[in-house]
Design an enzyme around this catalytic site. Structure first.
Site, PDB file in Angstrom:
ATOM      1  N   HIS A   1     111.331 113.072 125.284  1.00 26.60           N
ATOM      2  CA  HIS A   1     111.435 112.652 123.884  1.00 26.60           C
ATOM      3  C   HIS A   1     110.063 112.584 123.205  1.00 26.60           C
ATOM      4  CE1 HIS A   1     115.298 111.347 125.500  1.00 26.60           C
ATOM      5  NE2 HIS A   1     115.753 111.156 124.268  1.00 26.60           N
TER       6      HIS A   1
ATOM      7  N   GLU B   1     122.332 123.277 122.118  1.00 26.36           N
ATOM      8  CA  GLU B   1     121.231 123.679 121.247  1.00 26.36           C
ATOM      9  C   GLU B   1     121.184 125.182 121.032  1.00 26.36           C
ATOM     10  OE1 GLU B   1     120.995 121.545 123.736  1.00 26.36           O
ATOM     11  OE2 GLU B   1     120.632 119.673 122.678  1.00 26.36           O
TER      12      GLU B   1
HETATM   13  C1  LIG Z   1     119.767 119.026 126.105  1.00 26.94           C
HETATM   14  C2  LIG Z   1     119.906 117.713 125.416  1.00 26.94           C
HETATM   15  N1  LIG Z   1     120.243 117.680 124.123  1.00 26.94           N
HETATM   16  C3  LIG Z   1     120.350 116.514 123.448  1.00 26.94           C
HETATM   17  C4  LIG Z   1     120.122 115.327 124.087  1.00 26.94           C
HETATM   18  C5  LIG Z   1     120.197 113.994 123.321  1.00 26.94           C
HETATM   19  N2  LIG Z   1     121.346 113.228 123.785  1.00 26.94           N
HETATM   20  C6  LIG Z   1     121.209 112.256 124.709  1.00 26.94           C
HETATM   21  S1  LIG Z   1     122.675 111.635 125.193  1.00 26.94           S
HETATM   22  C7  LIG Z   1     123.533 112.638 124.123  1.00 26.94           C
HETATM   23  C8  LIG Z   1     125.018 112.565 124.103  1.00 26.94           C
HETATM   24  C9  LIG Z   1     125.612 112.809 125.459  1.00 26.94           C
HETATM   25  O1  LIG Z   1     126.993 112.677 125.404  1.00 26.94           O
HETATM   26  P1  LIG Z   1     127.887 112.817 126.706  1.00 26.94           P
HETATM   27  O2  LIG Z   1     127.553 114.088 127.404  1.00 26.94           O
HETATM   28  O3  LIG Z   1     129.287 112.630 126.298  1.00 26.94           O
HETATM   29  O4  LIG Z   1     127.406 111.651 127.666  1.00 26.94           O
HETATM   30  P2  LIG Z   1     127.439 110.085 127.387  1.00 26.94           P
HETATM   31  O5  LIG Z   1     126.143 109.749 126.709  1.00 26.94           O
HETATM   32  O6  LIG Z   1     128.619 109.799 126.546  1.00 26.94           O
HETATM   33  O7  LIG Z   1     127.511 109.468 128.732  1.00 26.94           O
HETATM   34  C10 LIG Z   1     122.655 113.440 123.405  1.00 26.94           C
HETATM   35  C11 LIG Z   1     123.056 114.391 122.365  1.00 26.94           C
HETATM   36  C12 LIG Z   1     119.775 115.397 125.456  1.00 26.94           C
HETATM   37  N3  LIG Z   1     119.540 114.301 126.191  1.00 26.94           N
HETATM   38  N4  LIG Z   1     119.685 116.589 126.085  1.00 26.94           N
END
Ligand SMILES: Cc1ncc(C[n+]2csc(CCOP(=O)(O)OP(=O)(O)O)c2C)c(N)n1
Ligand SMILES: Cc1ncc(C[n+]2csc(CCOP(=O)(O)OP(=O)(O)O)c2C)c(N)n1
Ligand SMILES: [Mg+2]
Ligand SMILES: [Mg+2]
Lengths: 323, 386, 386, 323
Positions: A128, A59
């Site tokens: 959220h 972000e």
């Molecule tokens: C700081 C933050 N930004 C955005 C989100 C929204 N979000 C939740 S899961 C996700 C993707 C995460 O991807 P990854 O790190 O590859 O983990 P995975 O879900 O594939 O296990 C996002 C963007 C969040 N939880 N926290």
């Protein structure tokens, strides 16, 4: 044909991007997925990957590069996926987005719109459902807008994108599916003007974003009790339309502020302070606040007890009228 | 490039910029460590010898099966409206079970929101864990009982908690290792970067275990980073970057084991990238048809970690109908237990909203406690009347 | 390991994890690029040929001398109470001048607070720049006039602005390169990490130029990171990581030039680590005697970039008394100009506090404008009376 | 022998670290350098590199590892070098430090003290004179303390370190050199209790941190005009001692809030809101605010015009008395 708040904002993005090819839209999952709320649906298809694109998951990176793009001459719209995930970008927002134009003595303009779905009531997991508006509104250099209707979703988004000042645009996520029969495009009042959504004589109720509908429902319920509420939709949280706020209180003599954010140092505090500064002799009762509690946002099953609702507003009305 | 037989230790003090170890040893090998083929064929790897008994091999499999069963149950519970949302770990069972299994019981895990498999290894009550997704409470397990921290939703933030915890263990002179899980997307955030920086300098006994499941919601790896592999990030912090086939529970276990030993011996952190695939939607709210194809899914299904381990056990004559039945039984029992734990969950007490914000809440919200109590009584009255 | 003759381009799309370039080419060479010894002896390096005219060589030297002179003047001005604080770039002149000199005039610089040398290359008015330290204004130069962004005080944050700017140039199809400066300490912050991640994925024409001056205030490099070198961080983002002798203006120039060409050709970002030394205190408020020794300083003095370039020019017969006099003259003139610009600076107009916060300030602080006006008038009256 | 605020805090750190070896102190340049304000001077020498140490330059890292250390059982004190450099740690402070204890339903305690030199008036460059207290005070889960005297510097720091709740400890940097003849150690009132620093009858002036001395000076000046000011040092900004605030206003009938932070949504807003809620019928005039302006903190040469001072306070007093 009815349009939802989400569709209205989506249409505003499309129209703005069609009108001005310096407008860019980016963030996490805003491209192929169209955003987790589909607010950016279709943009990448229409405008290509250089005008609507997915960023890495960072972000601060999103806001920091938006600033650089704005310095180059673009008009970036950056999406923060959820209210609770804006905090990693706090430094870039507070130290640069808000302050760089002033720091530059006017040579640098940052026409950046930061879109943030905000607020609770949708049964989500932690982080959220946050209402961080007080952080932004306290920060000089930012404008903070939040629409309470689909019409305003469209018009205020267009205004934000056209603004040469950075705008934090808070989208009331539980109202994304709220409908209107309004044809788009539409131009409503400038965001800095509060709008009286319903006139009333007994108590002024100041609200914004997701709470506008709740306040209107409270006004209906209050009418059954014989109380006439004036519902004022603030629309812009920075700047606040102090004149309209004070004018309404001068008419009714009583005021209640409604917001989801925690009460302590929420917008209600500032509005109460301004009302008593500006309408001291008109006040028949203290300005009261119907807000979330001074605790972290609760788990989904308990949010109904935390969030202000019609009952909490009516309770405040009753307490106000008891003075 | 092949890995050295023993892990190098990070340089401790380089006032003159001189390196004590060959930095190239921090780079990952050309290929992820892989011990078992899809058909169960086992490949010896002298650097990653197998130190598991037959019983432990069966247990790894059992844990994966139970994980998948509970995972599926959670998806069902969500469809039935019992959970608000759920983030499945289907396809990632080997990565989670293999890595968590390499830890000792005093070691700690700092998970993200997707680590059901790791939690089950630590015997965390799965129903309790799911209360986060149900929204009964923000969490419902005692981290100190299982040395399993609360799930972290803000991406990557838990990497710092693990690093701080590991710093503490080192200061305290205790041989405790902390392992943190995050995703491929998580590597882009500032926090894991800062965590690895701290861990490298402080030589903290922490393991950064990245499940590279190829996606961050809809964003594929190629849009997340231009790094040759995620494990190539490690050298930038003076840590060894290792890769394993994350669908191969034995490879995952062995690579993690080595990192655990390194950490416990005081040589500091390791970064591990486990190559895996998220077979389900990001969460139950997601619509992956918008960004990935059936062909891709079909190809991924061929790498299923459960089938692979079953094939291996079969080849080793460690798998038979009896074991299958016993494991199925246990998986079903756990799923039933979880289901009951969710369905029978008492509605949380709203007054608890105020109970844990401060250990000393005086002055913060007394009037709000009264207000909520009155609201609840009012509602109770209204209900009583209605 | 030696660098490839032409810079590799970053992988663009690796759906299958396949690498298009040998990732090892992203690693820095064993030794920083070094072209000129302390005594001025020049070493050919076919990868870094010298493309500078005699006039340009002299100009590089001149810019360094002027930088040092103005830098010294700024320290004096601070001692005389004319500046609140000042962050000297003494010792880092070659790193700054050499790198900035490699840019074209349309290219942009995104500096930290220590880049006087880079600013002078861009002909930024040094007196204007110092108003930040004087506190007349928060800044006092128009970034668009010199393609030199405002100095950034929060560490590393400007790396993202440069990256965004470079993304813009690429979208716009313009051959503009952005270069950002930060320090060894800055590499620990989340923002440069995120910047390099974005830049790698977006193939932005941006150069991350790190002046490794060995310290972040009092914290030496060994406590900042366990990385073998800072340039080893680059591979983790799919960028080439290069190192140069930052006290060697020709090496710095040549390494940067190559990165500029790579960026301009559309091959994306480069990370450069210039090895240098902060010869002064962190700022005039700092007391370095608390954390470094005289011996260390004496050793550092031997690497002085100005002496080295003078020796080189002398060896090349490009330096003589006339040139020395002319340069001294110019340095003095600039210093005098700066001194005057600071001493003669008008006191800022307090009412300007409200002028640039918003382009449309309606509704924000009208009453406060009135309040300050009244306060100023009251004070004027009081003064008039007193 | 006189002791300064900086020395008093330094002594508190030493005494706390001597009393409890779980107490750790870390941050940027707090080791050999002893901190840029020398508040950690001598700690590393006394307690070794494992109890007082320099970290890499990363504020989110500092707070995030402090959380991990606290989970392990330590009682970390983390220094943010300046107010304006806390923002990169905002996410860790707001999403974890403030919320994790609640998230854990009480199983995780985070006895972390975050030391932040704050406020202006020392002629510093940008980002070194911020007053971010409203951000923290609005965040449920944090306690926010700020001492106005060396005695409180000592005692409130000891209390913070002993608190099982996370405390944001704001050190008024322009009062670091303020002296007292008090012998250390000293135990003053608990931080949650506001203290009347000077009794008065005409107007209550609420202040904290750096503005306590300024308000006392204003009280002296006001006395010359024949106005009697009651000076209340709030000490804790979260929680606020509402009872003492309201009680003072009930005595005087008038109130002014003084702080350096911008007015809009500053502490003055919340205090004004609470006063009119709690002492509505006692108010003879609206609660007024003598604060910084709603602009970014200005350059050093202009800070005297931006910061509230005796004159701005007296002006507010005069306006209040005119009602
Ligand atoms: C700081 C933050 N930004 C955005 C989100 C929204 N979000 C939740 S899961 C996700 C993707 C995460 O991807 P990854 O790190 O590859 O983990 P995975 O879900 O594939 O296990 C996002 C963007 C969040 N939880 N926290
Ligand atoms: C975000 C942030 N944290 C802390 C500081 C305080 N600070 C100013 S300079 C500095 C050290 C920077 O070191 P380095 O990045 O190596 O750059 P150098 O000063 O050596 O040029 C620190 C900690 C700051 N300016 N910004
Ligand atoms: Mg992923
Ligand atoms: Mg440095």
């Amino acid at each position: 044909m009815a349009v939802t708040m989400a569709q209205a904002i989506n249409q505003a993005l499309k129209d703005a991007m069609s009108a001005d090819d310096r407008v860019l839209m980016f963030g996490e999952d805003v491209g192929r997925l169209g955003g987790v709320f589909r607010v950016t649906d279709g943009l990448q298809e229409m405008f290509g990957e250089e005008r609507c694109f997915d960023t890495p998951l960072a972000e601060s990176g999103i806001i920091g590069t938006a600033i650089g793009l704005a310095m180059y001459g673009y008009r970036p719209i950056a999406e923060m996926q959820f209210d609770g995930f804006t905090y990693p970008a706090f430094e870039q927002i507070v130290s640069h987005l808000a302050k760089m134009p002033n720091r530059s003595r006017g040579t640098v303009k940052l026409p950046v719109t930061v879109r943030i779905p905000f607020g609770g009531g949708i049964g989500a997991v932690e982080h959220h459902s946050e209402s961080p508006e007080a952080y932004w509104a306290h920060t000089a250099g930012l404008k903070v807008f939040t629409p309470g209707t689909p019409e305003d979703g469209y018009s205020m988004m267009r205004e934000s994108i056209e603004s040469d000042d950075p705008v934090i645009f808070l989208e009331p996520k539980r109202r994304y599916w709220m409908k209107s029969d309004q044809q788009l495009p539409v131009t409503t009042q400038p965001a800095r003007e509060a709008v009286v959504r319903r006139e009333g004589t007994d108590v002024s109720v100041f609200c914004y974003g997701p709470m506008v509908r709740t306040a209107l429902e409270a006004a209906d319920a209050a009418a059954d009790e014989g109380w006439s509420l004036e519902i004022v939709d603030l629309r812009s949280l920075a700047p606040l339309d102090t004149a309209s706020i004070v004018a309404s209180v001068k008419r009714t003599g009583r005021a209640i502020v409604v917001h989801e954010a925690a009460r302590n140092l929420g917008l209600g505090a500032e509005i109460a302070a301004r009302i008593q500064e500006g309408a001291f002799y008109h006040l028949e009762a203290p300005v009261l606040r119907a807000t979330g509690f001074d605790t972290p946002y609760p788990p989904a099953k308990l949010e109904e007890y935390w969030l202000p609702d019609v009952d909490r507003i009516l309770d405040a009305v009753e307490r106000s009228l008891a003075y | 490039m092949s890995e050295p037989a023993t892990e190098p230790s990070a340089p401790t003090d380089r006032p003159d910029g001189a390196e004590e170890v060959d930095p190239l040893t921090f780079l990952p090998a050309d290929e992820p460590v892989h011990l078992v083929d899809a058909d169960g064929t086992y490949h010896e790897d002298p650097d990653h010898p197998l130190d598991l008994t037959d019983e432990q091999l069966r247990e790894l499999y059992r844990l994966m099966v139970v994980t998948r069963k509970v995972d599926r149950e959670a998806i069902n519970l969500q469809r039935q409206g019992q959970l608000g949302v759920y983030a499945s770990c289907m396809g990632q069972e080997a990565a989670q079970v293999g890595s968590a299994y390499a830890l000792g019981t005093d070691d700690w895990i700092f998970p993200s929101y997707r680590e059901l498999g790791a939690a089950l290894v630590r015997d965390v009550d799965a129903a309790g864990l799911l209360h986060l997704y149900r929204g009964t409470w923000l969490s419902d397990h005692d981290p100190y009982k299982h040395n399993f921290a609360l799930m972290a939703i803000p991406i990557g933030t838990q990497a710092l908690h693990a690093t701080g915890f590991a710093m503490g263990a080192r200061f305290d002179g205790k041989p405790i290792v902390a392992m943190t899980y995050f995703g491929d997307g998580g590597t882009s955030e500032g926090d894991p970067h800062e965590a690895m920086t701290f861990a490298g300098v402080m030589k903290s006994p922490v393991i950064f275990f990245v499940q590279n499941n190829q996606y961050a919601i809809s964003v594929p790896l190629a849009k997340q980073t231009a790094a040759p592999t995620l494990a190539h990030k490690a050298i930038g912090y003076g840590l060894p970057g290792r890769r394993c086939d994350g669908n191969d529970v034995l490879a995952t276990y062995a690579v993690t084991k080595r990192a655990v030993e390194r950490a416990r011996a005081g040589h500091g952190p390791t970064f591990i990238e486990a190559m895996t695939y998220r077979m389900e939607a990001h969460t139950t709210s997601d619509d992956p048809s918008r960004y990935r194809t059936k062909e891709e899914l079909d190809a991924a299904a061929l790498t299923d970690p459960l089938a692979r381990m079953r094939n291996y056990l079969t080849k080793r004559d460690l798998y038979d109908a009896e074991l299958e039945a016993a494991i199925d039984e246990q998986a079903k029992a756990t799923a039933t237990y979880v289901r009951a734990g969710i369905y029978d969950a008492p509605h949380g007490d709203p007054m608890e909203l105020f109970d844990h914000v401060y250990t000393d809440p005086r002055g913060h919200f007394e009037d709000q406690v009264e207000q909520l109590r009155a609201e609840l009584e009012g509602a109770g009255d209204a209900e009583g009347q209605g």
